[in-house]
Design a protein around this motif. Structure first.
Motif: not given
Lengths: 179, 223
Positions: B160-169
């Motif tokens: 959420w902090k990085f506004n990422l929708i897809e998971e970042n491994t």
């Protein structure tokens, strides 16, 4: 629509729960390739197909998901707005691509009536575990039994404070008999 | 009015202003007690840090049991109080009086500290020794794996902090590395300090509690 609906109903009877193999945000989800792998052969079997189109209108982008019956040409469709979100660390195109993938997955699952693994997060069905008694390994249990034998701890306290396995309970009973 | 051992550190803080007998921290603590007593307003303090502490406490005790090679130590539920302070130590057996602090993540574990990292804990244990009559106690920091669901919450929070929708491994690995410690030997995951009972400190605690009590009584009359 009777051909489409019948085929879709038959398809839904046959399509399995699609396990969520991809980890994400505290729950796993079925990604697009996993969904395609499961549904494509069954869609073909039941004479169904789908396509997902990207449309733009008034500066907004929409995903149109169409499910059709091949022979009759009957179809149903859904149109979903893809919100324009600028994602950190991504340029506009990458952000848009990420959003498309996300909505393609959900719209396709929705129109086909797919069931994936129970979502323990986003579905709101997350249930907090009841506080559990701690377990105790056999080495520590041995120490506990010694302490009980020395009269500085009791079996009752042990049973109240720890969750013991069947084998551990039997061990305690056996020791009690010896005492 | 009695002070919880875990809160003694608050009342022991030195006042910044000359002539003051109680620090602002101590006064705030007394304000909370007054509000609770007078109006039933209770300041509940709960956070992910305390949640983890509660959830893994028993694992921490078991780890200390193993690493410090005690016979059998276990969670204490007995509440103690005297005229000034009150509290429930984590462990109170014939062998040891112990308080366990389970670090939130690897960055808050005192790997390299040579002295007690937090003076509040020193006072807390002085309080427990006062209550139990023990001459020595142990403050043990433990590095325990964060429970699975809490790690997943942290991963989600980071996304959420990085506004990422897809998971970042990479982000997942980074978060997990702060919370999962199976690769660290057990004995390196316990850091402990022996704390001796100090009568002069106990005397100061007693004095400070009495000062707080005066302030408390004053507030109870005026509020």
């Amino acid at each position: 629509m009777k051909h489409l609906f019948k085929s879709l109903a038959d398809f839904q009877q046959e399509v399995p729960v699609i396990h969520k193999g991809t980890q994400g945000f505290g729950y796993s989800y079925a990604d697009l390739p996993a969904i395609f792998e499961k549904i494509n052969p069954l869609l073909k079997k039941h004479g169904l197909g789908f396509t997902q189109l990207l449309n733009s209108k008034d500066g907004e982008n929409y995903l149109v998901t169409v499910l059709f019956h091949v022979e009759s040409g009957e179809s149903i469709e859904s149109t979903t707005l893809i919100p324009q979100v600028e994602l950190k660390g991504m340029n506009s195109y990458q952000s848009f691509g990420s959003g498309c993938t996300y909505f393609r997955r959900y719209c396709l699952s929705s129109i086909c009536g797919l069931v994936t693994d129970k979502d323990t997060d986003a579905s709101g069905e997350q249930v907090k575990d009841e506080p559990k008694k701690p377990t105790i390994d056999n080495k520590r249990l041995g120490k506990a039994i010694e302490t009980i034998s020395a009269g500085k701890y009791t079996k009752e306290e042990l049973l109240v404070n720890f969750s013991l396995t069947e084998a551990q309970l039997k061990m305690i009973e056996a020791i009690e008999l010896l005492i | 009015m009695k002070v919880r051992c875990s809160q003694i550190g608050k009342i022991m803080a030195t006042p910044r202003k000359a002539g003051e007998v109680l620090s602002e921290t101590a006064k705030t603590y007394v304000h909370d007690l007054v509000l609770e007593e007078k109006y039933g307003i209770k300041k509940e303090f709960s956070s992910r840090y305390t949640d983890k502490g509660n959830e893994v406490e028993e694992i921490g005790i078991a780890l200390v049991n193993e690493v410090l090679n005690y016979k059998f130590i276990y969670k204490n539920y007995e509440f103690f109080e005297n005229e000034w302070v009150k509290g429930t130590p984590d462990v109170n057996t014939d062998e040891v009086l112990l308080d366990v602090k389970c670090s939130w993540d690897a960055t808050t574990f005192p790997f390299f500290d040579t002295e007690v990292p937090n003076k509040d804990y020193y006072y807390q244990l002085q309080g427990y020794m006062w209550l139990t009559g023990k001459q020595e106690s142990i403050l043990a920091y433990c590095l325990i794996n964060t429970p699975f669901q809490m790690v997943e919450d942290e991963i989600r929070r980071a996304h959420w902090k990085f506004n990422l929708i897809e998971e970042n491994t990479e982000l997942r690995k980074e978060v997990e590395s702060k919370h999962i410690f199976d690769h660290i030997p057990e004995h390196k995951r316990v850091k402990y300090w022996f704390i001796r009972r100090d009568e002069s400190v106990i005397e100061k605690i007693k004095e400070r509690v009495e000062l707080c009590r005066e302030y408390y009584n004053l507030l109870m009359k005026t509020i």
